[in-house]
Design a protein around this motif. Structure first.
Motif, PDB file in Angstrom:
ATOM      1  N   THR A  59      92.791  47.979  48.181  1.00 26.35           N
ATOM      2  CA  THR A  59      92.604  46.739  47.532  1.00 26.35           C
ATOM      3  C   THR A  59      92.434  45.524  48.485  1.00 26.35           C
ATOM      4  O   THR A  59      91.433  44.776  48.258  1.00 26.35           O
ATOM      5  CB  THR A  59      93.903  46.585  46.827  1.00 26.35           C
ATOM      6  OG1 THR A  59      94.215  47.596  45.791  1.00 26.35           O
ATOM      7  CG2 THR A  59      94.081  45.374  46.292  1.00 26.35           C
ATOM      8  N   TRP A  98      89.146  48.738  41.076  1.00 32.65           N
ATOM      9  CA  TRP A  98      88.752  47.363  41.136  1.00 32.65           C
ATOM     10  C   TRP A  98      87.370  46.995  40.762  1.00 32.65           C
ATOM     11  O   TRP A  98      87.268  45.650  40.232  1.00 32.65           O
ATOM     12  CB  TRP A  98      89.072  46.947  42.583  1.00 32.65           C
ATOM     13  CG  TRP A  98      90.574  46.626  42.923  1.00 32.65           C
ATOM     14  CD1 TRP A  98      91.465  47.420  43.739  1.00 32.65           C
ATOM     15  CD2 TRP A  98      91.647  45.911  41.915  1.00 32.65           C
ATOM     16  NE1 TRP A  98      92.623  47.046  43.497  1.00 32.65           N
ATOM     17  CE2 TRP A  98      92.766  45.916  42.632  1.00 32.65           C
ATOM     18  CE3 TRP A  98      91.001  44.935  41.142  1.00 32.65           C
ATOM     19  CZ2 TRP A  98      93.814  45.420  42.242  1.00 32.65           C
ATOM     20  CZ3 TRP A  98      92.374  44.168  40.717  1.00 32.65           C
ATOM     21  CH2 TRP A  98      93.737  44.389  41.085  1.00 32.65           C
ATOM     22  N   THR A 115      90.561  53.636  44.348  1.00 28.49           N
ATOM     23  CA  THR A 115      91.051  52.192  44.278  1.00 28.49           C
ATOM     24  C   THR A 115      89.752  51.105  44.504  1.00 28.49           C
ATOM     25  O   THR A 115      89.669  50.318  43.431  1.00 28.49           O
ATOM     26  CB  THR A 115      91.980  51.793  45.628  1.00 28.49           C
ATOM     27  OG1 THR A 115      92.962  52.920  45.590  1.00 28.49           O
ATOM     28  CG2 THR A 115      92.487  50.508  45.347  1.00 28.49           C
TER      29      THR A 115
END
Length: 167
Positions: A22, A82, A78
């Motif tokens: 992230t 996103w 991840t």
């Protein structure tokens, strides 16, 4: 057994892998927001970002340099999640796209060069003329509008009756 690799476990806690993915995604997104549009070379900024992060995260897992597959797969998942979330958010709330996505930038307006944009994007007059010739136009005065698009390409709208407008 010592020295033996277990493919589907992680040495790093999963939450840390999610956080790393992230933080890297958003840090690179912010940095790339300030890089000139033409640097993306035909890809959208988030597309390029995803490619770079996925390649980096999977590098060790692919070559066996990493100790297991999940240490590579969790950050990749991840980054991809996103990317999809941001696309969905900017689709749902267009005002958010102003912050996260680049807009087309004018290079020619009514047959006149926008030198300020050209300077900011490091586009020379010769480079722009090359693109105009690719669209069947030989002079800037034949152009109604030309824009540097978010994917790094230059789109050209000729004045009525000028050139073919194709690339």
């Amino acid at each position: 057994m010592p020295g033996r690799t277990i493919l589907f476990t992680t040495e790093t806690p999963v939450l840390e892998l999610l956080l790393r993915g992230t933080v890297l995604f958003f840090a690179l997104l912010v940095l790339m927001r300030f890089v000139g549009q033409r640097e993306s070379g035909g890809l959208g900024m988030s597309d390029l970002l995803v490619i770079v992060l996925v390649c980096s995260a999977l590098g060790d897992a692919l070559t066996g340099g990493g100790t297991n597959l999940l240490d590579g797969l969790v950050p990749v998942a991840t980054v991809l999640v996103w990317s999809v979330i941001l696309d969905a958010l900017t689709y749902r709330w267009p005002r958010l796209a102003v912050l996260l996505k680049r807009k087309p930038r004018p290079l020619v307006i009514d047959g006149r060069l926008d030198r300020r944009t050209m300077r900011r994007e490091f586009i020379t007059e010769d480079e722009l003329l090359t693109q105009l010739r690719a669209h069947g136009l030989s002079e800037v005065s034949q152009v109604q509008r030309a824009h540097l698009e978010p994917n790094g390409e230059i789109s050209v709208i000729p004045k009525d009756g000028e050139g073919d407008g194709t690339s």
